[in-house]
Design an enzyme around this catalytic site. Structure first.
Site, PDB file in Angstrom:
ATOM      1  N   PRO A 161      33.786   9.848 -29.430  1.00  0.00           N
ATOM      2  CA  PRO A 161      33.802  10.477 -28.125  1.00  0.00           C
ATOM      3  C   PRO A 161      34.683  11.708 -28.098  1.00  0.00           C
ATOM      4  CG  PRO A 161      35.079   8.451 -28.143  1.00  0.00           C
ATOM      5  CD  PRO A 161      34.853   8.854 -29.528  1.00  0.00           C
ATOM      6  N   GLU A 162      34.178  12.723 -27.467  1.00  0.00           N
ATOM      7  CA  GLU A 162      34.960  13.917 -27.178  1.00  0.00           C
ATOM      8  C   GLU A 162      35.278  13.883 -25.686  1.00  0.00           C
ATOM      9  OE1 GLU A 162      33.253  17.469 -28.904  1.00  0.00           O
ATOM     10  OE2 GLU A 162      32.009  16.284 -30.240  1.00  0.00           O
TER      11      GLU A 162
END
Length: 282
Positions: free
Chosen positions: A2-3
DNA sequence: ACGAGAACCTGTTTGC
DNA sequence: TGCAAACAGGTTCTCG
């Protein structure tokens, strides 16, 4: 995995079922995440009420009613899932490392196959914590401007793509959104960082903000692991212009009726895939 | 001090 | 089909 947009999505999803709720039961089935869970992890959380959840860079910070901050990072493959109150909970899967039972009966599971994620506690000012103290400005905040980015890049010789992944330059950007932002800003990922100044820096800042906002609006990007805590997928992968599109036609050049109709290329920078158009990104 | 590369770990996809 | 290599959204340590 995840960013920033994915972490923001997870944070909002968790907030809906955790804010104001008590952690009635905490069970950890595996303590050796990237950093071992602190001693007494479950005991210190059990009985606490969650006051507020917020995101900083790719971290989630949960403020508890005793002043402690519970810090969460999802690493590459970390996922949070919410299971509504009910007696037919599916069995724990192999990588469900920590399970939280809220006072409301809702269950939250932390699953992380690769175990690059972490959970720990912060006492006192989170901005002084070793994991957070060197992180740069939030890209969606007013502190992140062209001149601020330009100043951070001054004297840096690493390619701009690598600089965007450097969390001390700007917070929360990862491989997908670095590629997408550079593509939109028409800046070559190979360009030396110190050459991104003035108008180029302004343009890059605007591209970063735009792409992150758009991604958050559709729940982030689901490549393989990311799901919203509700179980719903993210949808931004359908909007990728560059990332994971090697061999696809460059839509920017196509729209500009470029005679060569260039294709998206892939290269490796600092061990990570970069997707880009060699024609309009300069 | 900086930047590149390896390491951490597991699962999935690709290629011979 | 089978097995090995490559690859995956991140971060941190080591080495030159």
């Amino acid at each position: 995995m995840p960013e920033l947009p994915e972490v923001e999505t997870v944070c909002r999803g968790l907030s809906a079922v955790m804010t104001g709720e008590r952690l009635a039961l905490v069970q950890n089935h595996r303590a050796n995440l990237r950093i071992a869970l602190p001693d007494g992890f479950a005991a210190r959380l059990t009985g606490r009420r969650v006051q507020k959840l917020e995101r900083r860079a790719k971290y989630i910070l949960a403020r508890l009613d005793d002043g402690l901050i519970w810090l969460i990072h999802l690493g590459m493959s970390g996922r949070m899932s919410i299971l509504p109150k009910g007696h037919n909970q599916p069995p724990l899967s192999k990588h469900d490392h920590v399970v939280f039972e809220m006072g409301s009966g809702v269950q939250v599971r932390f699953n992380d196959a690769r175990r690059f994620g972490l959970m720990t506690f912060i006492e006192g000012d989170p901005d002084q914590h070793p994991l957070l103290k060197d992180i740069g400005p939030e890209p969606l905040g007013g502190d992140f401007t062209g001149p601020v980015l330009a100043a951070a890049l001054k004297g840096k010789k690493t390619p701009i793509k690598s600089a965007l992944l450097d969390q001390t330059v700007v917070a929360g950007i990862g491989n997908i959104y670095a590629c997408e932002a550079l593509y939109r800003a028409a800046i070559s990922p190979k360009r030396s960082s110190h050459l991104v100044q003035g108008e180029r820096a302004d343009k890059l800042v605007a591209a970063v903000k735009d792409v992150l906002r758009e991604a958050i609006a559709v729940g982030g990007s689901t490549l393989r692991d990311h799901k919203q805590p509700s179980g719903e997928l993210g949808y931004f992968q359908h909007h990728f212009a560059a990332y994971d599109r090697e061999g696809g036609i460059c839509q920017v050049c196509a729209a500009a009726k470029h005679p060569k109709s260039p294709l998206i290329k892939r290269m490796v920078q600092a061990g990570r895939s970069t997707f880009y158009c060699a024609v309009h990104q300069r």
